[in-house]
Write a protein that holds these residues in place. Structure first.
Motif, PDB file in Angstrom:
ATOM      1  N   SER A 134      -1.448  11.181 -16.139  1.00 33.38           N
ATOM      2  CA  SER A 134      -2.447  11.784 -17.026  1.00 33.38           C
ATOM      3  C   SER A 134      -3.283  12.849 -16.338  1.00 33.38           C
ATOM      4  CB  SER A 134      -3.377  10.691 -17.581  1.00 33.38           C
ATOM      5  OG  SER A 134      -2.661   9.757 -18.353  1.00 33.38           O
ATOM      6  N   TYR A 135      -3.639  12.618 -15.063  1.00 30.69           N
ATOM      7  CA  TYR A 135      -4.630  13.482 -14.415  1.00 30.69           C
ATOM      8  C   TYR A 135      -4.174  14.074 -13.077  1.00 30.69           C
ATOM      9  CZ  TYR A 135      -7.370  10.609 -17.619  1.00 30.69           C
ATOM     10  OH  TYR A 135      -7.824   9.947 -18.722  1.00 30.69           O
ATOM     11  N   HIS A 136      -2.972  13.784 -12.636  1.00 35.38           N
ATOM     12  CA  HIS A 136      -2.539  14.138 -11.272  1.00 35.38           C
ATOM     13  C   HIS A 136      -3.669  13.805 -10.289  1.00 35.38           C
ATOM     14  CE1 HIS A 136       0.202  15.977  -8.408  1.00 35.38           C
ATOM     15  NE2 HIS A 136      -0.879  16.426  -7.794  1.00 35.38           N
ATOM     16  N   ALA A 137      -4.015  12.522 -10.249  1.00 33.69           N
ATOM     17  CA  ALA A 137      -5.159  12.076  -9.461  1.00 33.69           C
ATOM     18  C   ALA A 137      -4.876  12.018  -7.968  1.00 33.69           C
ATOM     19  CB  ALA A 137      -5.607  10.696  -9.952  1.00 33.69           C
ATOM     20  N   PHE A 138      -3.589  11.967  -7.584  1.00 37.24           N
ATOM     21  CA  PHE A 138      -3.257  11.737  -6.177  1.00 37.24           C
ATOM     22  C   PHE A 138      -2.336  12.834  -5.649  1.00 37.24           C
ATOM     23  CE2 PHE A 138      -3.544   7.568  -8.377  1.00 37.24           C
ATOM     24  CZ  PHE A 138      -4.801   7.217  -7.886  1.00 37.24           C
ATOM     25  N   ASP A 139      -2.737  13.386  -4.508  1.00 34.02           N
ATOM     26  CA  ASP A 139      -1.951  14.434  -3.862  1.00 34.02           C
ATOM     27  C   ASP A 139      -1.132  13.903  -2.692  1.00 34.02           C
ATOM     28  OD1 ASP A 139      -3.092  16.729  -5.420  1.00 34.02           O
ATOM     29  OD2 ASP A 139      -4.933  16.004  -4.484  1.00 34.02           O
ATOM     30  N   LEU A 140      -1.460  12.688  -2.243  1.00 31.44           N
ATOM     31  CA  LEU A 140      -0.757  12.080  -1.123  1.00 31.44           C
ATOM     32  C   LEU A 140      -0.895  10.567  -1.230  1.00 31.44           C
ATOM     33  CD1 LEU A 140       0.664  12.298   1.690  1.00 31.44           C
ATOM     34  CD2 LEU A 140      -1.629  12.393   2.704  1.00 31.44           C
ATOM     35  N   VAL A 141       0.200   9.852  -0.900  1.00 34.89           N
ATOM     36  CA  VAL A 141       0.185   8.390  -0.845  1.00 34.89           C
ATOM     37  C   VAL A 141       0.331   7.963   0.610  1.00 34.89           C
ATOM     38  CG1 VAL A 141       1.327   6.246  -1.544  1.00 34.89           C
ATOM     39  CG2 VAL A 141       1.202   8.169  -3.149  1.00 34.89           C
ATOM     40  N   LEU A 142      -0.598   7.141   1.087  1.00 36.50           N
ATOM     41  CA  LEU A 142      -0.471   6.501   2.399  1.00 36.50           C
ATOM     42  C   LEU A 142       0.000   5.077   2.178  1.00 36.50           C
ATOM     43  CD1 LEU A 142      -3.706   7.631   4.321  1.00 36.50           C
ATOM     44  CD2 LEU A 142      -1.461   8.739   4.226  1.00 36.50           C
ATOM     45  N   LEU A 143       1.048   4.673   2.866  1.00 31.88           N
ATOM     46  CA  LEU A 143       1.657   3.356   2.658  1.00 31.88           C
ATOM     47  C   LEU A 143       1.857   2.653   3.989  1.00 31.88           C
ATOM     48  CD1 LEU A 143       3.103   1.257   0.833  1.00 31.88           C
ATOM     49  CD2 LEU A 143       5.195   2.615   1.134  1.00 31.88           C
ATOM     50  N   ASP A 144       1.203   1.496   4.138  1.00 33.18           N
ATOM     51  CA  ASP A 144       1.369   0.684   5.340  1.00 33.18           C
ATOM     52  C   ASP A 144       2.580  -0.240   5.172  1.00 33.18           C
ATOM     53  OD1 ASP A 144       0.889  -0.462   7.799  1.00 33.18           O
ATOM     54  OD2 ASP A 144      -0.670  -1.818   7.065  1.00 33.18           O
ATOM     55  N   LEU A 145       3.190  -0.606   6.285  1.00 29.95           N
ATOM     56  CA  LEU A 145       4.338  -1.503   6.217  1.00 29.95           C
ATOM     57  C   LEU A 145       3.921  -2.917   5.838  1.00 29.95           C
ATOM     58  CD1 LEU A 145       7.308  -2.231   6.679  1.00 29.95           C
ATOM     59  CD2 LEU A 145       6.809  -2.447   9.132  1.00 29.95           C
ATOM     60  N   GLY A 146       2.883  -3.430   6.499  1.00 26.94           N
ATOM     61  CA  GLY A 146       2.428  -4.790   6.225  1.00 26.94           C
ATOM     62  C   GLY A 146       1.199  -4.800   5.333  1.00 26.94           C
ATOM     63  N   LEU A 147       1.333  -5.397   4.131  1.00 24.38           N
ATOM     64  CA  LEU A 147       0.246  -5.389   3.155  1.00 24.38           C
ATOM     65  C   LEU A 147      -0.248  -6.806   2.867  1.00 24.38           C
ATOM     66  CD1 LEU A 147       1.858  -2.803   0.696  1.00 24.38           C
ATOM     67  CD2 LEU A 147       0.047  -2.350   2.381  1.00 24.38           C
ATOM     68  N   ASP A 206       6.271  -0.838  14.206  1.00 25.13           N
ATOM     69  CA  ASP A 206       7.602  -0.235  14.190  1.00 25.13           C
ATOM     70  C   ASP A 206       7.484   1.215  14.636  1.00 25.13           C
ATOM     71  OD1 ASP A 206      10.301   0.096  13.867  1.00 25.13           O
ATOM     72  OD2 ASP A 206      10.357  -0.501  11.756  1.00 25.13           O
ATOM     73  N   THR A 207       8.574   1.738  15.142  1.00 27.99           N
ATOM     74  CA  THR A 207       8.599   3.132  15.583  1.00 27.99           C
ATOM     75  C   THR A 207       8.823   4.055  14.391  1.00 27.99           C
ATOM     76  OG1 THR A 207      10.993   3.112  15.939  1.00 27.99           O
ATOM     77  CG2 THR A 207       9.580   2.418  17.788  1.00 27.99           C
ATOM     78  N   GLU A 208       8.581   5.348  14.616  1.00 30.32           N
ATOM     79  CA  GLU A 208       8.853   6.315  13.554  1.00 30.32           C
ATOM     80  C   GLU A 208      10.328   6.278  13.171  1.00 30.32           C
ATOM     81  OE1 GLU A 208       7.459  10.273  14.094  1.00 30.32           O
ATOM     82  OE2 GLU A 208       5.487   9.657  14.859  1.00 30.32           O
ATOM     83  N   ALA A 209      11.189   6.161  14.164  1.00 25.77           N
ATOM     84  CA  ALA A 209      12.622   6.105  13.870  1.00 25.77           C
ATOM     85  C   ALA A 209      12.967   4.864  13.057  1.00 25.77           C
ATOM     86  CB  ALA A 209      13.422   6.114  15.180  1.00 25.77           C
ATOM     87  N   GLY A 210      12.330   3.753  13.405  1.00 32.30           N
ATOM     88  CA  GLY A 210      12.578   2.529  12.657  1.00 32.30           C
ATOM     89  C   GLY A 210      12.097   2.631  11.221  1.00 32.30           C
ATOM     90  N   LEU A 211      10.956   3.263  11.025  1.00 34.89           N
ATOM     91  CA  LEU A 211      10.425   3.454   9.669  1.00 34.89           C
ATOM     92  C   LEU A 211      11.328   4.365   8.855  1.00 34.89           C
ATOM     93  CD1 LEU A 211       6.618   3.866  10.534  1.00 34.89           C
ATOM     94  CD2 LEU A 211       7.709   1.873   9.494  1.00 34.89           C
ATOM     95  N   ASN A 242       3.789   6.392  13.431  1.00 30.34           N
ATOM     96  CA  ASN A 242       3.225   5.196  14.024  1.00 30.34           C
ATOM     97  C   ASN A 242       1.729   5.159  13.736  1.00 30.34           C
ATOM     98  OD1 ASN A 242       1.903   3.738  16.602  1.00 30.34           O
ATOM     99  ND2 ASN A 242       3.969   2.928  16.230  1.00 30.34           N
ATOM    100  N   ARG A 243       1.176   3.966  13.714  1.00 32.53           N
ATOM    101  CA  ARG A 243      -0.245   3.851  13.367  1.00 32.53           C
ATOM    102  C   ARG A 243      -1.134   4.622  14.338  1.00 32.53           C
ATOM    103  NH1 ARG A 243      -2.624  -0.312   9.598  1.00 32.53           N
ATOM    104  NH2 ARG A 243      -4.685   0.592   9.329  1.00 32.53           N
ATOM    105  N   ASP A 244      -0.705   4.788  15.558  1.00 29.75           N
ATOM    106  CA  ASP A 244      -1.526   5.481  16.557  1.00 29.75           C
ATOM    107  C   ASP A 244      -1.811   6.933  16.185  1.00 29.75           C
ATOM    108  OD1 ASP A 244      -1.658   3.223  18.088  1.00 29.75           O
ATOM    109  OD2 ASP A 244      -0.036   3.811  19.453  1.00 29.75           O
ATOM    110  N   ASN A 245      -0.926   7.546  15.393  1.00 34.89           N
ATOM    111  CA  ASN A 245      -1.136   8.965  15.079  1.00 34.89           C
ATOM    112  C   ASN A 245      -1.003   9.278  13.590  1.00 34.89           C
ATOM    113  OD1 ASN A 245       1.619   8.660  14.795  1.00 34.89           O
ATOM    114  ND2 ASN A 245       2.122  10.646  15.691  1.00 34.89           N
ATOM    115  N   PHE A 246      -1.065   8.248  12.738  1.00 38.47           N
ATOM    116  CA  PHE A 246      -0.851   8.532  11.320  1.00 38.47           C
ATOM    117  C   PHE A 246      -2.016   9.310  10.701  1.00 38.47           C
ATOM    118  CE2 PHE A 246      -3.696   5.103  10.292  1.00 38.47           C
ATOM    119  CZ  PHE A 246      -4.057   5.278   8.954  1.00 38.47           C
ATOM    120  N   THR A 247      -3.230   9.161  11.225  1.00 42.70           N
ATOM    121  CA  THR A 247      -4.349   9.924  10.658  1.00 42.70           C
ATOM    122  C   THR A 247      -4.194  11.419  10.949  1.00 42.70           C
ATOM    123  OG1 THR A 247      -5.724   9.542  12.627  1.00 42.70           O
ATOM    124  CG2 THR A 247      -5.945   7.974  10.803  1.00 42.70           C
TER     125      THR A 247
END
Length: 309
Positions: free
Chosen positions: A53-66, A95-100, A116-121
């Motif tokens: 309806s609104y194109h509310a999201f320009d990016l989705v961040l998704l963690d492996l473990g929720l 997990d590594t980037e390759a594993g993901l 990897n979580r160390d540099n995802f931001t």
């Protein structure tokens, strides 16, 4: 073009530092970050309806473990089905980037970046910056400037009518009569004949600058009438924050309204009506940031002065 960047964050345990790093990345690109959090993706259908309806999201961040043992890689196919063209950044500390990437490739999920979580931001900030580059055209910046001025015009009208009570209404009426009639003798008879202050504000002769000047004048008088204290200090600081609105927003809008764009070795170059360089795409983030700061200050003034229903 817009000032907000919508982020859907599917994560149950991000840190304030991680949030701040991504907000800073968005601000560097000239955006205000709007974050929506889903801890386990259970509400993904409802969020997808908002996107449609609104194109509310320009990016989705998704963690492996929720939360609740939900796995991000198992949720990813549904996210991609519902958010067909929205970039996804898939990350994990376990997990590594390759594993993901292998997890995404297994289900043939396209349009997914991995980190990897160390540099995802930092990676998220890069994706926001990449998105900003897609907007760096004259038509987008022109539209954004017009949108900001239009909203400020509406807010100024509301605040003026809120403050223009009793003697202040007479002051406001005389202020506009002088501003408009001094500019054109053709208005000497027609403009003062308007029935009330609201009609004067809405008259075509009352342009954005006249309305904003009256807004600041009434605000100055209102601040002077307040007792010393935090409320007075807050309004004084917000009024001071809008002092450059004419040069940083209105004048930019006016130039962009008659501007043309051309290519140079660095990308698009914006020329004023005389064909002189006015800004480059490197200037766009700072202009977006300035538009946002000016608009935010005017909104805050309105929130303080006008009682919500």
């Amino acid at each position: 073009m817009k000032l907000q960047f919508g982020l859907l964050w599917i994560e149950d345990n991000f840190s304030p530092q991680e949030e701040e790093e991504i907000r800073r990345g968005a601000a560097d690109a000239g955006f205000e970050l709007e974050i929506t959090v889903s801890v386990d993706g259970a509400d993904i259908g409802e969020l997808a309806e908002r996107q449609q309806s609104y194109h509310a999201f320009d990016l989705v961040l998704l963690d492996l473990g929720l939360a609740g043992g939900v796995r991000g890689d198992k949720l990813a196919p549904e996210i991609r089905r519902l958010f067909r063209s929205t970039p996804i950044l898939f990350y994990s500390s376990g997990d590594t980037e390759a594993g993901l990437r292998d997890r995404m490739a297994k289900d043939r999920i396209e349009g997914v970046f991995c980190a990897n979580r160390d540099n995802f931001t930092a990676r998220a900030s890069e994706l926001i910056q990449d998105y900003a580059h897609t907007l760096n055209r004259l038509s987008g910046m022109r539209g954004l400037a017009m949108e900001v001025v239009a909203e400020v015009d509406v807010i100024c009208r509301k605040v003026i009518l809120e403050l223009a009570v009793g003697e202040a209404e007479e002051v406001a009426t005389k202020f506009l009569d002088k501003a408009v009639c001094d500019q054109s003798s053709a208005n000497l008879e027609k403009f003062p004949a308007q029935a009330n202050l609201a009609e004067r504000i809405d008259h075509p002769a009352t342009d954005s600058m006249k309305s904003f000047n009256l807004f600041r004048e009434l605000l100055r008088k209102h601040i002077a009438s307040l007792p010393d204290g935090e409320a007075k200090d807050d309004l004084r600081a917000l009024r001071a924050a809008t002092k450059d609105y004419r040069d940083s927003v209105l004048e930019v809008r006016n130039v962009l309204g008659h501007a043309l764009e051309t290519r140079n070795e660095k990308g698009w170059l914006i020329l004023d009506r005389n064909g002189e360089p006015f800004m480059t795409i490197d200037d766009f983030p700072s202009h977006r940031s300035t538009f946002l700061s000016q608009l935010r200050a005017v909104r805050q003034i309105s929130d303080i002065l006008i009682t919500k229903d």
